[in-house]
Design a protein around this motif. Sequence first.
Motif, mmCIF file in Angstrom:
data_model
loop_
_atom_site.group_PDB
_atom_site.id
_atom_site.type_symbol
_atom_site.label_atom_id
_atom_site.label_comp_id
_atom_site.label_asym_id
_atom_site.label_seq_id
_atom_site.Cartn_x
_atom_site.Cartn_y
_atom_site.Cartn_z
ATOM 1 N N ALA A 170 0.841 -1.206 0.000
ATOM 2 C CA ALA A 170 0.000 0.000 0.000
ATOM 3 C C ALA A 170 0.875 1.255 0.000
ATOM 4 C CB ALA A 170 -0.924 -0.001 1.221
ATOM 5 N N LEU A 171 1.928 1.219 0.810
ATOM 6 C CA LEU A 171 2.841 2.368 0.858
ATOM 7 C C LEU A 171 3.530 2.556 -0.493
ATOM 8 C CD1 LEU A 171 4.260 4.635 2.415
ATOM 9 C CD2 LEU A 171 5.980 2.965 3.126
ATOM 10 N N ARG A 180 4.315 10.054 -9.496
ATOM 11 C CA ARG A 180 3.774 10.283 -10.852
ATOM 12 C C ARG A 180 3.093 11.638 -10.936
ATOM 13 N NH1 ARG A 180 1.567 4.172 -11.845
ATOM 14 N NH2 ARG A 180 3.495 3.373 -12.798
ATOM 15 N N ARG A 181 2.341 11.984 -9.913
ATOM 16 C CA ARG A 181 1.687 13.296 -9.882
ATOM 17 C C ARG A 181 2.722 14.399 -9.999
ATOM 18 N NH1 ARG A 181 -2.339 14.732 -6.080
ATOM 19 N NH2 ARG A 181 -4.297 13.650 -6.546
ATOM 20 N N THR A 182 3.751 14.309 -9.141
ATOM 21 C CA THR A 182 4.767 15.366 -9.096
ATOM 22 C C THR A 182 5.469 15.520 -10.440
ATOM 23 O OG1 THR A 182 5.141 14.750 -6.796
ATOM 24 C CG2 THR A 182 6.746 16.239 -7.795
ATOM 25 N N LEU A 183 5.803 14.381 -11.041
ATOM 26 C CA LEU A 183 6.554 14.421 -12.303
ATOM 27 C C LEU A 183 5.641 14.601 -13.510
ATOM 28 C CD1 LEU A 183 9.071 11.484 -11.618
ATOM 29 C CD2 LEU A 183 9.549 13.938 -11.482
ATOM 30 N N GLY A 184 4.340 14.502 -13.298
ATOM 31 C CA GLY A 184 3.407 14.623 -14.425
ATOM 32 C C GLY A 184 3.393 13.395 -15.315
ATOM 33 N N LEU A 185 3.487 12.219 -14.722
ATOM 34 C CA LEU A 185 3.454 10.956 -15.475
ATOM 35 C C LEU A 185 2.095 10.291 -15.288
ATOM 36 C CD1 LEU A 185 6.885 9.497 -14.268
ATOM 37 C CD2 LEU A 185 6.444 10.632 -16.457
ATOM 38 N N ARG A 186 1.639 9.601 -16.317
ATOM 39 C CA ARG A 186 0.443 8.774 -16.174
ATOM 40 C C ARG A 186 0.878 7.346 -15.892
ATOM 41 N NH1 ARG A 186 -4.149 10.596 -19.245
ATOM 42 N NH2 ARG A 186 -3.687 12.678 -20.025
ATOM 43 N N ALA A 187 0.008 6.600 -15.220
ATOM 44 C CA ALA A 187 0.266 5.170 -15.058
ATOM 45 C C ALA A 187 0.272 4.543 -16.449
ATOM 46 C CB ALA A 187 -0.803 4.538 -14.187
ATOM 47 N N PRO A 188 1.281 3.725 -16.767
ATOM 48 C CA PRO A 188 1.339 3.080 -18.087
ATOM 49 C C PRO A 188 0.104 2.209 -18.303
ATOM 50 C CG PRO A 188 3.369 2.697 -16.859
ATOM 51 C CD PRO A 188 2.394 3.309 -15.913
ATOM 52 N N GLN A 189 -0.309 2.072 -19.575
ATOM 53 C CA GLN A 189 -1.442 1.208 -19.877
ATOM 54 C C GLN A 189 -1.108 -0.221 -19.519
ATOM 55 O OE1 GLN A 189 -2.135 1.958 -23.977
ATOM 56 N NE2 GLN A 189 -3.388 3.754 -23.573
ATOM 57 N N GLY A 190 -2.133 -0.939 -19.084
ATOM 58 C CA GLY A 190 -1.932 -2.344 -18.770
ATOM 59 C C GLY A 190 -1.472 -2.571 -17.360
ATOM 60 N N ARG A 191 -1.087 -1.491 -16.677
ATOM 61 C CA ARG A 191 -0.715 -1.635 -15.285
ATOM 62 C C ARG A 191 -1.919 -1.241 -14.441
ATOM 63 N NH1 ARG A 191 4.270 -1.258 -12.539
ATOM 64 N NH2 ARG A 191 5.342 -0.781 -14.472
ATOM 65 N N THR A 192 -2.240 -2.032 -13.476
ATOM 66 C CA THR A 192 -3.411 -1.710 -12.654
ATOM 67 C C THR A 192 -3.018 -1.535 -11.197
ATOM 68 O OG1 THR A 192 -3.832 -4.039 -12.291
ATOM 69 C CG2 THR A 192 -5.001 -2.998 -14.119
ATOM 70 N N GLY A 193 -3.960 -1.068 -10.437
ATOM 71 C CA GLY A 193 -3.778 -1.043 -8.981
ATOM 72 C C GLY A 193 -2.980 0.118 -8.468
ATOM 73 N N VAL A 194 -2.514 0.984 -9.333
ATOM 74 C CA VAL A 194 -1.769 2.145 -8.840
ATOM 75 C C VAL A 194 -2.492 3.420 -9.250
ATOM 76 C CG1 VAL A 194 0.376 3.442 -9.003
ATOM 77 C CG2 VAL A 194 0.441 0.981 -8.877
ATOM 78 N N ALA B 133 -1.045 18.328 8.654
ATOM 79 C CA ALA B 133 -2.488 18.120 8.496
ATOM 80 C C ALA B 133 -3.061 19.024 7.401
ATOM 81 C CB ALA B 133 -3.201 18.370 9.819
ATOM 82 N N LEU B 134 -2.553 20.253 7.310
ATOM 83 C CA LEU B 134 -3.034 21.172 6.266
ATOM 84 C C LEU B 134 -2.800 20.579 4.877
ATOM 85 C CD1 LEU B 134 -1.809 24.565 7.767
ATOM 86 C CD2 LEU B 134 -4.189 23.995 7.224
ATOM 87 N N PHE B 135 -1.659 19.927 4.690
ATOM 88 C CA PHE B 135 -1.367 19.296 3.392
ATOM 89 C C PHE B 135 -2.150 17.987 3.220
ATOM 90 C CE2 PHE B 135 3.050 21.423 3.652
ATOM 91 C CZ PHE B 135 2.623 22.514 2.916
ATOM 92 N N ALA B 136 -2.226 17.216 4.303
ATOM 93 C CA ALA B 136 -2.823 15.872 4.196
ATOM 94 C C ALA B 136 -4.337 15.917 4.004
ATOM 95 C CB ALA B 136 -2.474 15.051 5.435
ATOM 96 N N ASP B 137 -4.972 16.995 4.472
ATOM 97 C CA ASP B 137 -6.434 17.062 4.432
ATOM 98 C C ASP B 137 -7.009 17.236 3.030
ATOM 99 O OD1 ASP B 137 -6.534 16.674 7.115
ATOM 100 O OD2 ASP B 137 -7.069 18.731 7.656
ATOM 101 N N VAL B 138 -6.144 17.483 2.049
ATOM 102 C CA VAL B 138 -6.628 17.642 0.671
ATOM 103 C C VAL B 138 -7.194 16.327 0.153
ATOM 104 C CG1 VAL B 138 -5.944 18.171 -1.704
ATOM 105 C CG2 VAL B 138 -4.980 19.494 0.194
ATOM 106 N N GLU B 139 -6.639 15.226 0.596
ATOM 107 C CA GLU B 139 -7.063 13.897 0.122
ATOM 108 C C GLU B 139 -7.169 12.968 1.330
ATOM 109 O OE1 GLU B 139 -4.446 12.265 -2.943
ATOM 110 O OE2 GLU B 139 -4.962 10.229 -2.310
ATOM 111 N N PRO B 140 -8.302 12.311 1.511
ATOM 112 C CA PRO B 140 -8.446 11.444 2.683
ATOM 113 C C PRO B 140 -7.563 10.208 2.590
ATOM 114 C CG PRO B 140 -10.326 11.189 1.230
ATOM 115 C CD PRO B 140 -9.495 12.293 0.652
ATOM 116 N N GLY B 141 -7.173 9.678 3.730
ATOM 117 C CA GLY B 141 -6.479 8.391 3.763
ATOM 118 C C GLY B 141 -4.985 8.460 3.564
ATOM 119 N N LEU B 142 -4.397 7.289 3.337
ATOM 120 C CA LEU B 142 -2.944 7.165 3.216
ATOM 121 C C LEU B 142 -2.384 7.990 2.063
ATOM 122 C CD1 LEU B 142 -0.341 5.696 4.218
ATOM 123 C CD2 LEU B 142 -0.885 3.875 2.584
ATOM 124 N N GLY B 143 -3.150 8.045 0.959
ATOM 125 C CA GLY B 143 -2.688 8.810 -0.200
ATOM 126 C C GLY B 143 -2.394 10.261 0.160
#
Lengths: 194, 194
Positions: A170-171, A180-194, B133-143
């Motif tokens: 999970a971590l 991926r968000r920070t770098l502006g990348l999308r999850a590659p096609q065919g990969r799931t769960g992330v 908490a100010l940063f974490a509250d944007v999205e619930p949970g571990l993410g």
Amino acid sequence: MSGHSSESSGPTRQRLIDVAIELFKQNSVAGTSLQMISDELGLTKSAIYHHFRTRDELLTAVMEPLITEVAALVAAAEVHRGARARADHMLVGYASLAASQREVLSLLSGDPGVVALLRTRTEWAAVVERQMALFADVEPGLGGQVKAALVMSGIASAAGVDFGDVDEAALRDELIAAGRRTLGLRAPQGRTGV
Amino acid sequence: MSGHSSESSGPTRQRLIDVAIELFKQNSVAGTSLQMISDELGLTKSAIYHHFRTRDELLTAVMEPLITEVAALVAAAEVHRGARARADHMLVGYASLAASQREVLSLLSGDPGVVALLRTRTEWAAVVERQMALFADVEPGLGGQVKAALVMSGIASAAGVDFGDVDEAALRDELIAAGRRTLGLRAPQGRTGV
């Protein structure tokens, strides 16, 4: 620290490494002496000298396996044709490593003693530089460099944060998603769960 | 270190703080003694004792102004009505602080000695927790927690990276842009240049 001092098994190299990681984290590398490590294990100084002559030798033994893994990841990532695919390969591997070796990676990311040792081991510094370039090449200029630095240090530090009872997978998935968000990348096609 | 030892001006508190930051960064907090700091300035130990009795007192003096600024930012950010507006206020302020005080912030982010001192100063730890908490509250949970940790540590560490000849405003803007990406925030309307 649980179960320190003399237990059944002999003073092994690995026990020295494990205790060193723990003490380096608590006191920083510079604040930890070989004496403190041998005291923690109930060993004499000569027993520790049999394995490691200096603190830097011990720190090297702590870092070596991780750097070797990162070097293999860098080489594998560099094979891809596009900058985004290269960055994503590196990110997935690095996040997996961070999630599975949380203690060591968070230690290695911040300690001045580690930075100093990296400076003397030029082949290690080169690995770190190539990793940074894989992330930075997604976006030209300062923006790409800052995002790369944020991902490199941020993942290593975040791995050391206590998020409560979180499993490794999970971590890892959340570290990948954040990177991926920070770098502006999308999850590659065919990969799931992330 | 440039211009160390006895120059015209007397041994001031600020010179001790400046040298301490430099040595803490090089050797970590635990690896730096008051003796090393007084040696660096060509002072006797009693001269340094006049200002600081222990290394922790000196470290406290290094951290205090920064924590005070972060506390003010946290309080101002918490006034906003939405979680995203709160996070953005905190992010912009934190990135500005990181860009203007690169040395101190990168020191404070990683050193085990700083972590240990934070643990004993509960009112400081509370500030750091509210910021997280100010940063974490944007999205619930571990993410949300992982992204918050990445932004907190990543910005502090990235501020310490040598990007060559970069001005403070450019670095600040890139730290804000990277943080917004990670947290999934848009630049507020009416704000330009970021």
